[in-house]
Scaffold this active site. Structure first.
Site, PDB file in Angstrom:
ATOM      1  N   GLU A 259     -83.531 112.092   8.019  1.00  0.00           N
ATOM      2  CA  GLU A 259     -82.741 112.566   7.354  1.00  0.00           C
ATOM      3  C   GLU A 259     -82.428 114.666   6.550  1.00  0.00           C
ATOM      4  OE1 GLU A 259     -85.826 111.830   4.874  1.00  0.00           O
ATOM      5  OE2 GLU A 259     -84.666 110.772   6.296  1.00  0.00           O
ATOM      6  N   ASP A 260     -83.789 114.239   5.931  1.00  0.00           N
ATOM      7  CA  ASP A 260     -84.472 115.324   5.777  1.00  0.00           C
ATOM      8  C   ASP A 260     -84.237 116.783   6.651  1.00  0.00           C
ATOM      9  OD1 ASP A 260     -86.440 114.878   7.427  1.00  0.00           O
ATOM     10  OD2 ASP A 260     -87.812 113.931   6.423  1.00  0.00           O
ATOM     11  N   ASN A 261     -84.916 116.968   8.229  1.00  0.00           N
ATOM     12  CA  ASN A 261     -84.701 117.441   8.784  1.00  0.00           C
ATOM     13  C   ASN A 261     -82.542 117.809   9.379  1.00  0.00           C
ATOM     14  OD1 ASN A 261     -83.855 118.666  11.749  1.00  0.00           O
ATOM     15  ND2 ASN A 261     -85.754 119.543  11.060  1.00  0.00           N
TER      16      ASN A 261
END
Length: 445
Positions: A259-261
């Site tokens: 989710e961060d990327n």
């Protein structure tokens, strides 16, 4: 035909050295000085507020020191929100000890997740994301620590623009690993993160042709995230079906493994905003990691990337030292008559020298003598294992994370294997249909 292939190999070998040197030089320039930000000593009402969000689950290695580094930030206006999914989480006693030690720090605890997707980290953070008092959010994993001046310098960077005048929407930090245990997996992971991974990460971000972000430590504005749907299409070209049923904002990323990327890529592609690195690293203590643990961890993220950026994943083995040296040796032998053995020997000496230079830039000092041989053994093992791990990982589609098995889907989305929903949730946990985006000011200009 052989001559053409040799010429292509010569060009590829040269390109890989250019990228390596860019990463090395970027590390030298960026981390040579870490000056104190004027924001560190400014009046509280004159600096932007920051909400630090840290999702917790269990007792990560070095957890007390990791969390304490947030309490001791040299910044006059911030709050800390620590979240756990269960009320009996082992991290809570440590949190309460720190709250008692630093009573002047504004800290709150959120117990109970809100299920918006299959990603447990997103589910853990949704309530914190919504309840944060400030627009600037600093999301920090529980297994990293930050130097006291990191927040102030990162806010400085977040208020800047890139060389083309586009606003910086996300500030991230390179993870610097150090192993506290002499376990083979720990040493290999330490060598990987502090040399080749950091070198390529710095080079890609220096060239800045696309988003490249690791989610250990990220600052961004909630008002920006609330405009995203994870489609990676510019906002003006999005169709209604591009937005998931959960709507826009942070919950839209609960369907992704990384989710961060994906969030960073959405800021880049959907809003045409950019990222920046501050002159800080976040220190990541590597705990007891066996060789099997390391292989499974690397395989997991190769499989995730395969479903997010297939072309880059396929090219990955051709950026690694063993394959690059073989390409270079064959090409230089055919074109210039250079013997293979001396060429390969020179290649590895030079490649290792660059990697150790990157290590020194991140650490602020050369590789210590006390850990030299274990570190070098880890570096050699990492180089030799790279291709076998890639071949093992690239032909699989399932990953195991936090004790659960997931099936990778298109564009980095995932589903639980053998489960249609999380097995249990707190009675007060809200369902996705109740999620409402916060009312925040648009600062996209």
């Amino acid at each position: 035909m052989i001559t053409i292939l040799a010429f292509v190999g010569f060009i590829w070998y040269t390109v890989m050295w250019i990228i390596s040197i860019i990463g090395c030089q970027t590390g030298r320039r960026r981390y040579k000085l870490r000056p104190r930000s004027p924001l560190s000593s400014a009046p509280a009402n004159s600096v932007p507020g920051v909400s630090v969000l840290r999702p917790l689950k269990g007792l990560d290695t070095n957890l007390y020191e990791n969390l304490e580094s947030t309490f001791t930030q040299e910044y006059p206006n911030f709050e800390i929100i620590l979240s756990v999914a269960e009320e009996n989480d082992q991290a809570l006693p440590i949190v309460r000890d720190l709250m008692a030690k630093y009573p002047s720090v504004n800290v709150s605890i959120i117990v109970g997740e809100e299920v918006v997707g299959v990603n447990p980290k997103v589910n853990n953070l949704v309530r914190s994301f919504r309840q944060a008092k400030n627009d600037i959010l600093w999301i920090l994993d529980s297994n990293v620590m930050a130097a006291p001046g990191t927040m102030a310098r990162s806010v400085d960077a977040l208020q800047g623009h890139d060389r083309n005048g586009r606003r910086i929407a996300l500030v991230h930090h390179v993870p610097f690993a150090y192993a506290t245990e002499s376990r083979i997996g720990s040493r290999i992971d330490e060598a990987f993160l502090n040399t080749n991974h950091a070198k390529m990460y710095l080079a890609i971000n220096a060239v800045a042709v696309d988003s490249c972000v690791v989610g250990k430590s990220n600052l961004y504005r909630r008002s920006d995230v609330e405009r995203l749907n994870g489609s990676l299409k510019p906002v003006a070209k999005q169709a209604p079906e591009d937005t998931p049923a959960i709507g826009r904002g942070f919950p839209a990323f609960g369907r992704f493994m990384a989710e961060d990327n994906m969030l960073a890529s959405a800021l880049w592609h959907e809003l045409d905003l950019r990222h920046d690195l501050s002159c800080d690293v976040v220190r990541n203590v590597v705990g007891k990691m066996s060789l099997k643990d390391y292989i499974q961890r690397r395989a997991r993220w190769i499989r995730v990337r395969k479903h997010m950026v297939l072309s880059a994943t396929i090219l990955e083995p051709f950026t690694e030292s063993v394959v690059v040296s073989a390409i270079g040796a064959a090409s230089f032998k055919h074109l210039l008559g250079i013997p293979v053995l001396p060429f390969v020997l020179f290649h590895y000496i030079a490649w290792l020298s660059v990697d150790l230079d990157v290590y020194a830039s991140l650490a602020g000092h050369p590789l210590p003598d006390a850990m030299r041989w274990e570190f070098l053994a880890g570096w050699v093992a990492r180089e030799l294992l790279t291709l076998p791990i890639f071949l093992y990982a690239v032909f699989g589609g399932e990953v195991t994370w936090r004790g659960r098995k997931y099936q990778m889907l298109r564009n980095g989305e995932v589903r639980l294997v053998g489960e249609h929903s999380p097995r249990w949730r707190w009675p007060w946990s809200r369902t996705p249909k109740h999620y409402q985006p916060v009312d925040v000011e648009d600062v996209s200009s």
